[in-house]
Write an enzyme that holds these catalytic residues in place. Structure first.
Site, PDB file in Angstrom:
ATOM      1  N   SER A 163       4.033   2.634  -5.650  1.00 51.10           N
ATOM      2  CA  SER A 163       3.821   2.645  -4.198  1.00 51.10           C
ATOM      3  C   SER A 163       3.424   1.255  -3.716  1.00 51.10           C
ATOM      4  O   SER A 163       3.639   0.270  -4.430  1.00 51.10           O
ATOM      5  CB  SER A 163       2.749   3.683  -3.842  1.00 51.10           C
ATOM      6  OG  SER A 163       2.721   3.905  -2.454  1.00 51.10           O
ATOM      7  N   ASN A 164       2.867   1.148  -2.550  1.00 54.75           N
ATOM      8  CA  ASN A 164       2.414  -0.145  -2.027  1.00 54.75           C
ATOM      9  C   ASN A 164       1.162   0.063  -1.176  1.00 54.75           C
ATOM     10  O   ASN A 164       0.701   1.191  -1.006  1.00 54.75           O
ATOM     11  CB  ASN A 164       3.534  -0.825  -1.224  1.00 54.75           C
ATOM     12  CG  ASN A 164       4.017   0.064  -0.093  1.00 54.75           C
ATOM     13  OD1 ASN A 164       3.279   0.382   0.832  1.00 54.75           O
ATOM     14  ND2 ASN A 164       5.276   0.511  -0.178  1.00 54.75           N
ATOM     15  N   TYR A 165       0.626  -1.023  -0.620  1.00 57.29           N
ATOM     16  CA  TYR A 165      -0.683  -0.966   0.049  1.00 57.29           C
ATOM     17  C   TYR A 165      -0.618  -0.545   1.515  1.00 57.29           C
ATOM     18  O   TYR A 165      -1.622  -0.593   2.209  1.00 57.29           O
ATOM     19  CB  TYR A 165      -1.376  -2.330  -0.028  1.00 57.29           C
ATOM     20  CG  TYR A 165      -1.861  -2.682  -1.419  1.00 57.29           C
ATOM     21  CD1 TYR A 165      -2.932  -2.002  -1.976  1.00 57.29           C
ATOM     22  CD2 TYR A 165      -1.244  -3.671  -2.162  1.00 57.29           C
ATOM     23  CE1 TYR A 165      -3.388  -2.307  -3.250  1.00 57.29           C
ATOM     24  CE2 TYR A 165      -1.686  -3.994  -3.432  1.00 57.29           C
ATOM     25  CZ  TYR A 165      -2.769  -3.300  -3.973  1.00 57.29           C
ATOM     26  OH  TYR A 165      -3.211  -3.603  -5.221  1.00 57.29           O
TER      27      TYR A 165
END
Ligand code: CTP
Length: 407
Positions: free
Chosen positions: A215-217
Protein backbone atom coordinates in the site's frame (compact mmCIF):
# COMPACT_ATOMS: atom_id res chain seq x y z
CA UNK A 1 -22.95 39.52 2.53
CA UNK A 2 -24.20 37.84 5.71
CA UNK A 3 -27.67 39.36 5.76
CA UNK A 4 -29.95 37.62 8.25
CA UNK A 5 -27.41 34.92 9.09
CA UNK A 6 -27.22 33.80 12.70
CA UNK A 7 -23.59 33.54 13.71
CA UNK A 8 -22.34 32.16 16.99
CA UNK A 9 -18.94 33.53 17.87
CA UNK A 10 -17.11 31.40 20.43
CA UNK A 11 -14.25 33.26 22.09
CA UNK A 12 -11.52 31.50 24.06
CA UNK A 13 -8.95 32.82 26.51
CA UNK A 14 -6.08 34.03 24.38
CA UNK A 15 -4.61 37.49 23.88
CA UNK A 16 -6.11 37.66 20.37
CA UNK A 17 -9.52 37.89 22.09
CA UNK A 18 -8.92 41.65 22.23
CA UNK A 19 -9.66 41.73 18.47
CA UNK A 20 -13.09 40.13 18.83
CA UNK A 21 -15.24 43.25 19.44
CA UNK A 22 -14.00 44.42 16.02
CA UNK A 23 -14.86 41.00 14.56
CA UNK A 24 -18.38 41.25 16.00
CA UNK A 25 -18.75 44.71 14.47
CA UNK A 26 -17.71 43.41 11.05
CA UNK A 27 -20.22 40.54 11.27
CA UNK A 28 -22.95 43.01 12.26
CA UNK A 29 -21.96 45.39 9.48
CA UNK A 30 -22.31 42.50 7.00
CA UNK A 31 -25.91 42.03 8.21
CA UNK A 32 -25.50 39.07 10.60
CA UNK A 33 -27.06 38.47 14.02
CA UNK A 34 -24.26 37.61 16.41
CA UNK A 35 -24.44 35.66 19.64
CA UNK A 36 -21.19 35.65 21.60
CA UNK A 37 -20.26 32.62 23.72
CA UNK A 38 -17.23 33.18 25.89
CA UNK A 39 -15.20 30.59 27.78
CA UNK A 40 -14.40 31.50 31.39
CA UNK A 41 -10.88 32.66 30.57
CA UNK A 42 -11.88 34.64 27.45
CA UNK A 43 -13.29 37.39 29.64
CA UNK A 44 -9.87 37.85 31.25
CA UNK A 45 -8.73 39.22 27.90
CA UNK A 46 -11.76 41.11 26.60
CA UNK A 47 -14.56 42.86 28.40
CA UNK A 48 -18.02 41.33 28.55
CA UNK A 49 -19.54 44.79 28.35
CA UNK A 50 -17.72 45.57 25.08
CA UNK A 51 -18.91 42.32 23.51
CA UNK A 52 -22.49 42.70 24.72
CA UNK A 53 -22.56 46.30 23.48
CA UNK A 54 -21.32 45.60 19.97
CA UNK A 55 -23.35 42.39 19.54
CA UNK A 56 -26.47 43.93 21.15
CA UNK A 57 -26.98 40.68 23.10
CA UNK A 58 -25.86 39.41 26.48
CA UNK A 59 -22.73 37.27 26.29
CA UNK A 60 -23.45 33.62 27.14
CA UNK A 61 -20.92 31.84 29.32
CA UNK A 62 -22.01 29.05 31.66
CA UNK A 63 -23.86 25.89 30.86
CA UNK A 64 -26.97 26.91 32.74
CA UNK A 65 -27.95 30.15 31.01
CA UNK A 66 -31.72 30.39 30.64
CA UNK A 67 -32.14 33.12 28.07
CA UNK A 68 -30.72 33.47 24.61
CA UNK A 69 -31.74 33.26 20.95
CA UNK A 70 -33.91 30.48 19.49
CA UNK A 71 -36.99 28.48 20.46
CA UNK A 72 -38.19 29.50 23.94
CA UNK A 73 -39.81 26.09 24.50
CA UNK A 74 -36.52 24.24 24.37
CA UNK A 75 -33.50 24.35 26.66
CA UNK A 76 -30.81 26.82 25.76
CA UNK A 77 -28.04 24.33 24.93
CA UNK A 78 -30.24 22.76 22.25
CA UNK A 79 -31.75 25.93 20.81
CA UNK A 80 -28.39 27.58 20.22
CA UNK A 81 -27.23 24.75 17.96
CA UNK A 82 -30.49 24.94 16.03
CA UNK A 83 -30.51 28.74 15.79
CA UNK A 84 -27.02 29.07 14.35
CA UNK A 85 -26.24 29.22 10.63
CA UNK A 86 -22.54 29.01 11.44
CA UNK A 87 -20.20 28.67 14.39
CA UNK A 88 -16.97 30.66 14.40
CA UNK A 89 -14.40 30.00 17.13
CA UNK A 90 -11.85 32.80 17.27
CA UNK A 91 -9.43 32.79 18.88
CA UNK A 92 -9.41 29.03 19.47
CA UNK A 93 -6.95 27.97 22.16
CA UNK A 94 -5.14 24.64 22.44
CA UNK A 95 -7.34 23.79 25.42
CA UNK A 96 -10.65 24.40 23.64
CA UNK A 97 -9.43 22.64 20.50
CA UNK A 98 -8.63 19.56 22.63
CA UNK A 99 -11.99 19.74 24.40
CA UNK A 100 -13.92 20.02 21.15
CA UNK A 101 -12.08 17.07 19.69
CA UNK A 102 -12.67 15.00 22.81
CA UNK A 103 -16.39 15.77 22.66
CA UNK A 104 -16.50 17.33 26.14
CA UNK A 105 -19.63 19.28 27.04
CA UNK A 106 -18.65 21.34 30.04
CA UNK A 107 -19.43 24.85 28.89
CA UNK A 108 -21.80 26.55 26.48
CA UNK A 109 -19.28 26.67 23.63
CA UNK A 110 -18.47 22.95 23.72
CA UNK A 111 -22.16 22.04 24.01
CA UNK A 112 -23.02 24.32 21.12
CA UNK A 113 -20.33 22.63 18.99
CA UNK A 114 -21.92 19.24 19.63
CA UNK A 115 -25.52 20.32 19.12
CA UNK A 116 -24.89 22.32 15.94
CA UNK A 117 -26.78 20.88 12.97
CA UNK A 118 -24.30 18.75 10.97
CA UNK A 119 -24.77 20.74 7.75
CA UNK A 120 -23.78 24.03 9.40
CA UNK A 121 -20.21 25.26 8.86
CA UNK A 122 -17.70 25.56 11.68
CA UNK A 123 -14.75 27.89 11.26
CA UNK A 124 -11.91 27.57 13.75
CA UNK A 125 -9.19 30.24 13.97
CA UNK A 126 -6.46 28.90 16.26
CA UNK A 127 -4.20 31.44 17.94
CA UNK A 128 -1.42 30.53 20.33
CA UNK A 129 2.31 30.45 20.82
CA UNK A 130 4.18 28.95 17.85
CA UNK A 131 5.59 25.98 19.83
CA UNK A 132 2.12 25.15 21.13
CA UNK A 133 0.68 25.34 17.62
CA UNK A 134 3.32 22.96 16.32
CA UNK A 135 2.96 20.45 19.17
CA UNK A 136 1.85 16.95 18.18
CA UNK A 137 -1.26 17.08 20.37
CA UNK A 138 -2.52 20.36 18.85
CA UNK A 139 -1.74 19.09 15.34
CA UNK A 140 -3.56 15.82 16.05
CA UNK A 141 -6.64 17.56 17.48
CA UNK A 142 -6.83 20.07 14.63
CA UNK A 143 -6.39 17.31 12.12
CA UNK A 144 -9.28 15.36 13.65
CA UNK A 145 -11.52 18.45 13.64
CA UNK A 146 -10.63 19.17 10.00
CA UNK A 147 -11.50 15.53 9.24
CA UNK A 148 -14.91 16.18 10.77
CA UNK A 149 -15.46 19.00 8.30
CA UNK A 150 -14.41 22.05 10.36
CA UNK A 151 -12.52 24.68 8.39
CA UNK A 152 -9.28 25.50 10.16
CA UNK A 153 -8.05 28.98 9.33
CA UNK A 154 -4.27 28.81 9.48
CA UNK A 155 -2.75 31.36 11.89
CA UNK A 156 -0.41 33.98 10.50
CA UNK A 157 3.29 34.45 11.18
CA UNK A 158 4.54 37.42 13.12
CA UNK A 159 5.36 38.73 16.60
CA UNK A 160 3.59 36.72 19.27
CA UNK A 161 2.54 37.75 22.78
CA UNK A 162 4.93 35.08 24.12
CA UNK A 163 7.82 37.26 22.89
CA UNK A 164 8.57 34.86 20.08
CA UNK A 165 8.17 35.45 16.38
CA UNK A 166 6.50 32.68 14.39
CA UNK A 167 3.28 31.01 13.33
CA UNK A 168 0.41 31.49 15.78
CA UNK A 169 -1.21 34.91 15.30
CA UNK A 170 -4.94 34.94 14.72
CA UNK A 171 -5.75 36.18 11.21
CA UNK A 172 -7.18 39.71 11.13
CA UNK A 173 -10.98 39.93 11.66
CA UNK A 174 -11.42 40.97 7.99
CA UNK A 175 -9.86 37.66 6.86
CA UNK A 176 -12.13 35.69 9.21
CA UNK A 177 -15.24 37.41 7.81
CA UNK A 178 -14.07 36.74 4.26
CA UNK A 179 -13.55 33.03 5.00
CA UNK A 180 -17.00 32.76 6.57
CA UNK A 181 -18.70 34.51 3.65
CA UNK A 182 -17.04 32.01 1.28
CA UNK A 183 -18.27 29.10 3.45
CA UNK A 184 -21.83 30.38 3.48
CA UNK A 185 -21.92 31.13 -0.24
CA UNK A 186 -25.20 29.64 -1.47
CA UNK A 187 -24.86 26.45 -3.51
CA UNK A 188 -27.31 27.90 -6.04
CA UNK A 189 -24.48 29.88 -7.57
CA UNK A 190 -22.34 26.81 -8.15
CA UNK A 191 -22.10 25.09 -11.54
CA UNK A 192 -21.83 21.85 -9.54
CA UNK A 193 -25.37 22.09 -8.21
CA UNK A 194 -27.28 18.94 -9.17
CA UNK A 195 -24.29 17.42 -11.03
CA UNK A 196 -23.13 13.87 -10.48
CA UNK A 197 -19.59 13.76 -9.20
CA UNK A 198 -17.37 10.74 -8.52
CA UNK A 199 -14.28 11.18 -6.35
CA UNK A 200 -11.74 8.43 -5.64
CA UNK A 201 -9.72 8.86 -2.45
CA UNK A 202 -7.19 7.20 -0.19
CA UNK A 203 -4.76 4.37 -0.85
CA UNK A 204 -5.46 0.91 -2.21
CA UNK A 205 -4.26 -2.32 -0.63
CA UNK A 206 -2.93 -5.08 -2.82
CA UNK A 207 -2.89 -8.44 -1.10
CA UNK A 208 0.27 -10.54 -0.77
CA UNK A 209 -1.54 -13.12 1.30
CA UNK A 210 -4.47 -13.08 3.74
CA UNK A 211 -2.54 -11.06 6.36
CA UNK A 212 -0.22 -8.79 4.33
CA UNK A 213 -0.59 -6.20 1.61
CA UNK A 214 1.26 -3.56 -0.44
CA UNK A 215 0.00 0.00 0.00
CA UNK A 216 1.11 3.62 0.42
CA UNK A 217 0.86 6.49 2.92
CA UNK A 218 -2.18 8.22 1.44
CA UNK A 219 -4.59 9.34 4.20
CA UNK A 220 -7.47 10.23 1.87
CA UNK A 221 -7.72 13.74 3.37
CA UNK A 222 -7.45 15.59 0.05
CA UNK A 223 -10.07 13.43 -1.71
CA UNK A 224 -12.45 13.61 1.24
CA UNK A 225 -12.07 17.41 1.33
CA UNK A 226 -12.93 17.58 -2.39
CA UNK A 227 -15.96 15.33 -1.90
CA UNK A 228 -17.16 17.41 1.06
CA UNK A 229 -16.80 20.68 -0.86
CA UNK A 230 -18.53 19.32 -3.97
CA UNK A 231 -21.46 18.15 -1.81
CA UNK A 232 -21.57 21.53 -0.10
CA UNK A 233 -21.92 23.11 -3.55
CA UNK A 234 -24.95 20.96 -4.23
CA UNK A 235 -23.44 18.08 -6.24
CA UNK A 236 -24.54 14.47 -5.86
CA UNK A 237 -21.24 12.99 -4.74
CA UNK A 238 -20.10 9.37 -4.75
CA UNK A 239 -16.88 8.90 -2.86
CA UNK A 240 -15.03 5.69 -3.67
CA UNK A 241 -12.70 5.32 -0.71
CA UNK A 242 -9.77 3.02 -0.10
CA UNK A 243 -9.02 2.04 3.51
CA UNK A 244 -8.84 5.32 5.46
CA UNK A 245 -9.67 6.48 8.94
CA UNK A 246 -11.95 9.42 8.08
CA UNK A 247 -15.59 10.28 8.74
CA UNK A 248 -17.90 10.36 5.73
CA UNK A 249 -18.61 13.98 4.75
CA UNK A 250 -22.19 15.18 5.21
CA UNK A 251 -24.43 14.38 2.25
CA UNK A 252 -21.89 12.16 0.45
CA UNK A 253 -22.54 8.59 -0.67
CA UNK A 254 -19.46 6.58 0.30
CA UNK A 255 -18.42 3.25 -1.16
CA UNK A 256 -15.54 1.54 0.62
CA UNK A 257 -13.16 -0.58 -1.41
CA UNK A 258 -9.81 -2.19 -0.79
CA UNK A 259 -7.86 -2.89 -3.96
CA UNK A 260 -7.40 -1.08 -7.28
CA UNK A 261 -9.58 -3.70 -8.95
CA UNK A 262 -12.30 -3.11 -6.33
CA UNK A 263 -12.01 0.64 -6.87
CA UNK A 264 -12.36 0.23 -10.64
CA UNK A 265 -15.36 -2.03 -10.21
CA UNK A 266 -17.11 0.47 -7.88
CA UNK A 267 -16.18 3.55 -9.90
CA UNK A 268 -17.06 2.11 -13.30
CA UNK A 269 -20.68 1.69 -12.20
CA UNK A 270 -20.93 5.50 -12.36
CA UNK A 271 -18.75 6.15 -15.43
CA UNK A 272 -21.77 6.52 -17.70
CA UNK A 273 -23.80 8.90 -15.62
CA UNK A 274 -21.26 11.14 -13.88
CA UNK A 275 -20.62 14.72 -15.01
CA UNK A 276 -17.26 14.98 -13.28
CA UNK A 277 -14.70 12.38 -12.25
CA UNK A 278 -11.93 13.39 -9.86
CA UNK A 279 -9.18 10.84 -9.28
CA UNK A 280 -7.66 11.78 -5.93
CA UNK A 281 -6.85 8.22 -4.87
CA UNK A 282 -3.27 7.01 -4.65
CA UNK A 283 -3.97 3.82 -6.54
CA UNK A 284 -1.24 1.18 -6.39
CA UNK A 285 0.13 0.84 -9.90
CA UNK A 286 1.06 -2.83 -9.33
CA UNK A 287 -0.32 -5.80 -7.40
CA UNK A 288 1.17 -9.19 -6.50
CA UNK A 289 0.52 -11.55 -9.38
CA UNK A 290 -0.57 -14.49 -7.24
CA UNK A 291 -1.80 -13.53 -3.76
CA UNK A 292 -1.43 -16.53 -1.48
CA UNK A 293 -4.37 -18.04 0.42
CA UNK A 294 -3.56 -18.09 4.12
CA UNK A 295 -0.14 -16.85 5.27
CA UNK A 296 3.17 -17.02 3.42
CA UNK A 297 5.66 -18.87 5.62
CA UNK A 298 9.27 -17.74 5.69
CA UNK A 299 12.26 -19.98 4.96
CA UNK A 300 15.99 -19.37 4.57
CA UNK A 301 15.74 -18.43 0.89
CA UNK A 302 15.43 -14.89 -0.53
CA UNK A 303 11.97 -14.16 -1.82
CA UNK A 304 11.02 -12.80 -5.21
CA UNK A 305 7.72 -11.15 -5.72
CA UNK A 306 6.19 -10.79 -9.14
CA UNK A 307 3.97 -7.76 -9.59
CA UNK A 308 1.55 -7.11 -12.41
CA UNK A 309 0.01 -3.83 -13.54
CA UNK A 310 -3.23 -2.63 -12.02
CA UNK A 311 -5.98 -1.04 -14.10
CA UNK A 312 -5.76 2.73 -14.46
CA UNK A 313 -9.14 3.87 -13.13
CA UNK A 314 -8.91 7.50 -14.17
CA UNK A 315 -7.38 6.51 -17.52
CA UNK A 316 -10.25 4.12 -18.21
CA UNK A 317 -12.84 6.76 -17.36
CA UNK A 318 -11.17 9.31 -19.65
CA UNK A 319 -10.88 6.83 -22.50
CA UNK A 320 -14.54 5.85 -22.38
CA UNK A 321 -16.16 9.18 -21.52
CA UNK A 322 -18.74 11.03 -23.56
CA UNK A 323 -18.19 14.63 -24.70
CA UNK A 324 -19.02 16.95 -21.81
CA UNK A 325 -17.91 14.60 -19.04
CA UNK A 326 -15.02 16.21 -17.20
CA UNK A 327 -11.97 14.31 -15.99
CA UNK A 328 -9.57 15.61 -13.31
CA UNK A 329 -6.49 13.90 -11.93
CA UNK A 330 -3.77 14.43 -9.37
CA UNK A 331 -0.07 13.99 -10.00
CA UNK A 332 2.16 13.54 -6.99
CA UNK A 333 5.73 14.07 -8.05
CA UNK A 334 9.06 15.04 -6.60
CA UNK A 335 10.13 18.69 -6.87
CA UNK A 336 10.57 19.76 -10.48
CA UNK A 337 8.23 17.05 -11.76
CA UNK A 338 5.79 19.44 -13.41
CA UNK A 339 6.80 18.01 -16.80
CA UNK A 340 5.52 14.59 -15.71
CA UNK A 341 2.25 16.16 -14.58
CA UNK A 342 1.80 17.74 -18.04
CA UNK A 343 2.57 14.40 -19.64
CA UNK A 344 -0.10 12.77 -17.40
CA UNK A 345 -2.63 15.37 -18.54
CA UNK A 346 -2.03 14.21 -22.12
CA UNK A 347 -1.64 10.48 -21.53
CA UNK A 348 -4.73 10.18 -19.33
CA UNK A 349 -6.67 12.65 -21.52
CA UNK A 350 -7.54 14.83 -18.55
CA UNK A 351 -9.18 18.26 -18.59
CA UNK A 352 -7.14 19.34 -15.60
CA UNK A 353 -4.29 17.94 -13.56
CA UNK A 354 -3.44 19.00 -10.02
CA UNK A 355 0.30 18.67 -9.55
CA UNK A 356 1.62 18.41 -6.01
CA UNK A 357 4.92 17.71 -4.37
CA UNK A 358 5.21 15.78 -1.11
CA UNK A 359 7.60 17.44 1.33
CA UNK A 360 6.33 15.38 4.27
CA UNK A 361 5.66 18.50 6.38
CA UNK A 362 3.21 20.88 4.71
CA UNK A 363 2.32 19.10 1.49
CA UNK A 364 1.49 15.63 0.24
CA UNK A 365 0.29 12.49 2.05
CA UNK A 366 -1.08 12.47 5.62
CA UNK A 367 -0.68 16.20 6.43
CA UNK A 368 -3.62 18.62 6.67
CA UNK A 369 -2.25 21.21 4.27
CA UNK A 370 -1.17 20.99 0.68
CA UNK A 371 -0.12 23.15 -2.27
CA UNK A 372 -1.26 22.49 -5.84
CA UNK A 373 -0.33 23.63 -9.31
CA UNK A 374 -3.34 23.32 -11.59
CA UNK A 375 -2.70 22.79 -15.30
CA UNK A 376 -5.50 22.67 -17.85
CA UNK A 377 -5.61 21.64 -21.50
CA UNK A 378 -5.16 25.21 -22.73
CA UNK A 379 -1.88 25.31 -20.84
CA UNK A 380 -3.14 27.67 -18.13
CA UNK A 381 -1.14 27.20 -14.96
CA UNK A 382 -2.53 28.27 -11.55
CA UNK A 383 -0.31 28.10 -8.49
CA UNK A 384 -2.17 27.54 -5.21
CA UNK A 385 0.13 28.08 -2.20
CA UNK A 386 0.18 25.97 0.98
CA UNK A 387 -3.23 26.07 2.66
CA UNK A 388 -5.56 23.67 4.53
CA UNK A 389 -6.83 20.87 2.30
CA UNK A 390 -10.43 22.02 2.89
CA UNK A 391 -9.66 25.44 1.44
CA UNK A 392 -7.64 23.96 -1.39
CA UNK A 393 -10.56 21.72 -2.33
CA UNK A 394 -12.65 24.87 -2.83
CA UNK A 395 -9.98 26.48 -5.01
CA UNK A 396 -9.65 23.32 -7.08
CA UNK A 397 -13.42 23.15 -7.65
CA UNK A 398 -13.46 26.87 -8.53
CA UNK A 399 -11.09 25.97 -11.38
CA UNK A 400 -13.10 22.87 -12.38
CA UNK A 401 -16.54 24.53 -12.49
CA UNK A 402 -15.91 26.52 -15.71
CA UNK A 403 -14.91 23.26 -17.45
CA UNK A 404 -18.40 21.79 -16.99
CA UNK A 405 -20.68 22.26 -20.00
CA UNK A 406 -23.32 24.98 -19.61
CA UNK A 407 -26.87 23.88 -18.89
N1 CTP B 1 -4.85 6.75 -10.97
C1 CTP B 1 -5.88 5.87 -11.20
N2 CTP B 1 -5.62 4.54 -11.31
C2 CTP B 1 -4.37 4.06 -11.24
C3 CTP B 1 -3.31 4.94 -11.02
C4 CTP B 1 -3.58 6.29 -10.89
O1 CTP B 1 -7.03 6.31 -11.25
N3 CTP B 1 -4.14 2.77 -11.36
C5 CTP B 1 -5.12 8.20 -10.91
C6 CTP B 1 -4.85 8.80 -9.55
O2 CTP B 1 -6.02 8.85 -8.77
C7 CTP B 1 -4.36 10.20 -9.92
C8 CTP B 1 -3.60 9.97 -11.20
O3 CTP B 1 -4.22 8.83 -11.79
O4 CTP B 1 -5.42 11.07 -10.22
C9 CTP B 1 -2.15 9.72 -10.94
O5 CTP B 1 -1.57 9.17 -12.06
P1 CTP B 1 -0.36 8.12 -12.02
O6 CTP B 1 0.29 8.13 -13.34
O7 CTP B 1 -0.72 6.80 -11.57
O8 CTP B 1 0.45 8.77 -10.91
P2 CTP B 1 1.66 8.13 -10.23
O9 CTP B 1 1.40 6.76 -9.75
O10 CTP B 1 2.07 9.13 -9.24
O11 CTP B 1 2.58 8.10 -11.52
P3 CTP B 1 3.98 7.50 -11.81
O12 CTP B 1 4.09 6.33 -10.89
O13 CTP B 1 3.87 7.15 -13.23
O14 CTP B 1 4.86 8.64 -11.52
Amino acid sequence: MLTGKNIILGICGGIAAYKTPHLVRLFKKAGANVQVLATASALQFVSELSLATVSRRPVLRGLFELEGPGDEDKTMHITLGEWADALVIAPATANTIARLNAGLCDDMLSVCFITLRPDKPVLIAPAMDGHMYGSPSVRRNLSALAGQGCLILEPESGDLASGQCGLGRMPEPEAIVKALVAMLQPAGESALKGRQVVVTAGPTREKLDDVRFLSNYSSGKMGFAVAREAARRGALVRLIAGPVNLATPQGVERIDVESASGMLEAASRFFGECDLFIGAAAVADYRPENPVKGKIKKNDEEMELRLVRNPDILGEFSASRRPGQVSVGFALETAGGIGYAKEKLERKRLDLVAFNVSDGATTGFEVDTNALTLIDREGHVTELPVMPKGELAGRLLDAVEPLLPRR
